[in-house]
Motif scaffolding. Sequence first.
Motif, mmCIF file in Angstrom:
data_model
loop_
_atom_site.group_PDB
_atom_site.id
_atom_site.type_symbol
_atom_site.label_atom_id
_atom_site.label_comp_id
_atom_site.label_asym_id
_atom_site.label_seq_id
_atom_site.Cartn_x
_atom_site.Cartn_y
_atom_site.Cartn_z
ATOM 1 N N ASN A 263 -94.323 1.709 -3.703
ATOM 2 C CA ASN A 263 -92.891 1.673 -3.397
ATOM 3 C C ASN A 263 -92.568 2.679 -2.305
ATOM 4 O O ASN A 263 -93.372 3.555 -1.996
ATOM 5 N N ALA A 264 -91.382 2.507 -1.746
ATOM 6 C CA ALA A 264 -90.805 3.541 -0.881
ATOM 7 C C ALA A 264 -89.875 4.349 -1.769
ATOM 8 O O ALA A 264 -89.169 3.782 -2.611
ATOM 9 N N ALA A 265 -89.891 5.666 -1.625
ATOM 10 C CA ALA A 265 -89.069 6.498 -2.501
ATOM 11 C C ALA A 265 -88.518 7.688 -1.733
ATOM 12 O O ALA A 265 -89.080 8.111 -0.714
ATOM 13 N N GLY A 266 -87.420 8.209 -2.233
ATOM 14 C CA GLY A 266 -86.840 9.418 -1.655
ATOM 15 C C GLY A 266 -87.528 10.644 -2.250
ATOM 16 O O GLY A 266 -87.804 10.685 -3.448
ATOM 17 N N GLY A 267 -87.780 11.632 -1.437
ATOM 18 C CA GLY A 267 -88.402 12.870 -1.927
ATOM 19 C C GLY A 267 -87.360 13.757 -2.589
ATOM 20 O O GLY A 267 -86.352 14.120 -1.979
ATOM 21 N N THR B 270 -76.839 1.839 -4.618
ATOM 22 C CA THR B 270 -76.444 3.049 -3.887
ATOM 23 C C THR B 270 -77.621 4.011 -3.894
ATOM 24 O O THR B 270 -78.373 4.082 -4.873
ATOM 25 N N TYR B 271 -77.774 4.746 -2.822
ATOM 26 C CA TYR B 271 -78.622 5.921 -2.887
ATOM 27 C C TYR B 271 -77.894 6.930 -3.777
ATOM 28 O O TYR B 271 -76.714 6.776 -4.080
ATOM 29 N N GLU B 272 -78.583 7.976 -4.188
ATOM 30 C CA GLU B 272 -78.011 8.929 -5.132
ATOM 31 C C GLU B 272 -77.026 9.868 -4.423
ATOM 32 O O GLU B 272 -77.044 10.017 -3.206
ATOM 33 N N THR B 273 -76.213 10.531 -5.223
ATOM 34 C CA THR B 273 -75.386 11.619 -4.684
ATOM 35 C C THR B 273 -76.235 12.891 -4.691
ATOM 36 O O THR B 273 -77.217 12.990 -5.454
ATOM 37 N N ALA C 62 -89.734 12.266 -7.063
ATOM 38 C CA ALA C 62 -89.379 11.206 -6.121
ATOM 39 C C ALA C 62 -88.451 10.236 -6.845
ATOM 40 O O ALA C 62 -88.483 10.148 -8.076
ATOM 41 N N VAL C 63 -87.637 9.531 -6.070
ATOM 42 C CA VAL C 63 -86.675 8.622 -6.694
ATOM 43 C C VAL C 63 -86.640 7.292 -5.945
ATOM 44 O O VAL C 63 -86.720 7.263 -4.719
ATOM 45 N N GLY C 64 -86.552 6.218 -6.722
ATOM 46 C CA GLY C 64 -86.506 4.896 -6.107
ATOM 47 C C GLY C 64 -85.812 3.895 -7.012
ATOM 48 O O GLY C 64 -85.244 4.268 -8.042
ATOM 49 N N MET C 65 -85.836 2.638 -6.591
ATOM 50 C CA MET C 65 -85.066 1.597 -7.285
ATOM 51 C C MET C 65 -85.964 0.482 -7.829
ATOM 52 O O MET C 65 -85.544 -0.668 -7.935
ATOM 53 N N SER C 66 -87.207 0.812 -8.138
ATOM 54 C CA SER C 66 -88.131 -0.247 -8.583
ATOM 55 C C SER C 66 -89.155 0.339 -9.545
ATOM 56 O O SER C 66 -88.924 1.376 -10.155
ATOM 57 N N ILE D 31 -93.137 8.425 0.522
ATOM 58 C CA ILE D 31 -91.888 9.192 0.632
ATOM 59 C C ILE D 31 -91.259 8.862 1.987
ATOM 60 O O ILE D 31 -91.717 9.344 3.030
ATOM 61 N N SER D 32 -90.250 8.012 1.944
ATOM 62 C CA SER D 32 -89.706 7.468 3.193
ATOM 63 C C SER D 32 -88.594 8.331 3.751
ATOM 64 O O SER D 32 -88.233 8.205 4.915
ATOM 65 N N ASN D 33 -88.031 9.177 2.922
ATOM 66 C CA ASN D 33 -86.911 10.037 3.344
ATOM 67 C C ASN D 33 -86.797 11.146 2.314
ATOM 68 O O ASN D 33 -87.305 11.005 1.199
ATOM 69 N N MET D 34 -86.117 12.211 2.676
ATOM 70 C CA MET D 34 -85.786 13.206 1.654
ATOM 71 C C MET D 34 -84.520 12.706 0.957
ATOM 72 O O MET D 34 -83.618 12.153 1.597
ATOM 73 N N ALA D 35 -84.470 12.871 -0.371
ATOM 74 C CA ALA D 35 -83.347 12.348 -1.147
ATOM 75 C C ALA D 35 -82.039 13.039 -0.740
ATOM 76 O O ALA D 35 -82.045 14.089 -0.072
ATOM 77 N N ALA D 36 -80.945 12.435 -1.174
ATOM 78 C CA ALA D 36 -79.610 12.865 -0.725
ATOM 79 C C ALA D 36 -79.375 14.357 -0.941
ATOM 80 O O ALA D 36 -79.741 14.924 -1.964
ATOM 81 N N PRO E 224 -76.993 11.578 6.476
ATOM 82 C CA PRO E 224 -76.867 10.448 5.542
ATOM 83 C C PRO E 224 -78.173 9.651 5.437
ATOM 84 O O PRO E 224 -79.052 9.781 6.290
ATOM 85 N N LEU E 225 -78.277 8.848 4.369
ATOM 86 C CA LEU E 225 -79.481 8.033 4.164
ATOM 87 C C LEU E 225 -79.205 6.600 4.603
ATOM 88 O O LEU E 225 -78.082 6.126 4.462
ATOM 89 N N ASN E 226 -80.222 5.956 5.122
ATOM 90 C CA ASN E 226 -80.058 4.517 5.393
ATOM 91 C C ASN E 226 -81.379 3.783 5.286
ATOM 92 O O ASN E 226 -82.454 4.372 5.396
ATOM 93 N N GLU F 112 -84.086 4.000 8.040
ATOM 94 C CA GLU F 112 -84.983 5.168 8.020
ATOM 95 C C GLU F 112 -86.166 4.898 7.074
ATOM 96 O O GLU F 112 -87.319 5.243 7.369
ATOM 97 N N VAL F 113 -85.855 4.286 5.926
ATOM 98 C CA VAL F 113 -86.899 3.964 4.951
ATOM 99 C C VAL F 113 -87.963 3.079 5.600
ATOM 100 O O VAL F 113 -89.167 3.338 5.502
ATOM 101 N N ILE F 114 -87.502 2.056 6.299
ATOM 102 C CA ILE F 114 -88.431 1.110 6.926
ATOM 103 C C ILE F 114 -89.194 1.792 8.072
ATOM 104 O O ILE F 114 -90.409 1.618 8.217
HETATM 105 N N1 HPA Z 1 -83.275 6.908 -3.277
HETATM 106 C C1 HPA Z 1 -83.507 5.791 -3.991
HETATM 107 N N2 HPA Z 1 -84.348 4.857 -3.583
HETATM 108 C C2 HPA Z 1 -84.995 5.029 -2.425
HETATM 109 C C3 HPA Z 1 -84.799 6.175 -1.637
HETATM 110 C C4 HPA Z 1 -83.882 7.169 -2.099
HETATM 111 O O1 HPA Z 1 -83.651 8.207 -1.452
HETATM 112 N N3 HPA Z 1 -85.598 6.038 -0.542
HETATM 113 C C5 HPA Z 1 -86.267 4.865 -0.682
HETATM 114 N N4 HPA Z 1 -85.894 4.249 -1.822
#
Ligand code: HPA
Length: 274
Positions: A111-115, A190-193, A207-211, A232-237, A243-245, A248-250
């Motif tokens: 998966n792709a996940a936020g750090g 939504t990405y997290e707050t 790490a955090v993700g949606m799957s 780890i596609s991005n640092m978490a919120a 901002p996250l989008n 950036e993940v892709i």
């Molecule tokens: N949060 C949740 N899911 C994600 C994230 C994130 O920052 N990045 C990629 N998937």
Amino acid sequence: MDFQKIEKAASFLKEKYPQQLKMGLILGSGLGILADEIEEAVKIPYNEIPDFPVSTVEGHAGQLVFGLLNGVQVVAMQGRFHYYEGYSFDKVTFPVRVMKALGIEQLIVTNAAGGVNESFSPGDLMLISDHINNMGSNPLIGPNDAQLGVRFPDMSEAYSAEYRKIAKVIAAKLGLNVQEGVYVGNTGPTYETPAEIRMLRHLGGDAVGMSTVPEVIVARHAGMKILGISCISNMAAGILDQPLNHEEVIETTERVKADFLSYVKALVKELGTK
Ligand code: HPA
């Protein structure tokens, strides 16, 4: 979970690809390119498979790819189903049930996940050591079909310690600096707050993700052995002042593609001997 439907989808697939499969691969956002490395590939779009859901999100091609990866008989899900798309947990996890019905005992989930762990950087690969189900439900809720697994599955080693050990040796051989940590599964979309990310860090998340969490719960119920890898596609919120989008993940998964591909291919070869 309907046993008949699982058997029907599995026998449809067995007819298209009769070879005995060794391993299943679930490829996350931006990571589907791994399936393009499969040789003598037989590709079956989800919409042709009886009772399979059909995926909707961009960056998810939506097909099963059967064939040889580094000499190992695999089936890869190029595109997965997410709870946030509106699929029930039954739908999200149906492909895992079908893999098991095809005789697969080994599963690699990516998966792709936020750090969440501040020592991580975008582009890192993380071996999943454990997860926290923060999705508010569980795919096994409902009557238990004993043909599929036990009522109260053990989750004390959801991600095989043996496979992680092997994965660390292979990372060292390839000169890859791989992280290890706890994946938190949220529903999204939504990405997290920033406050949620601070909370998840306190709870032990890296790490955090949606799957991943629903699929892994069902795979454990089915007695499969699992290796999980997050990109780890991005640092978490709230960690960085930006901002996250989804782009950036892709972009990040695109950037680490070469490392990811060579790593998973080496893992398949090694785990394929187990
Ligand atoms: N949060 C949740 N899911 C994600 C994230 C994130 O920052 N990045 C990629 N998937």
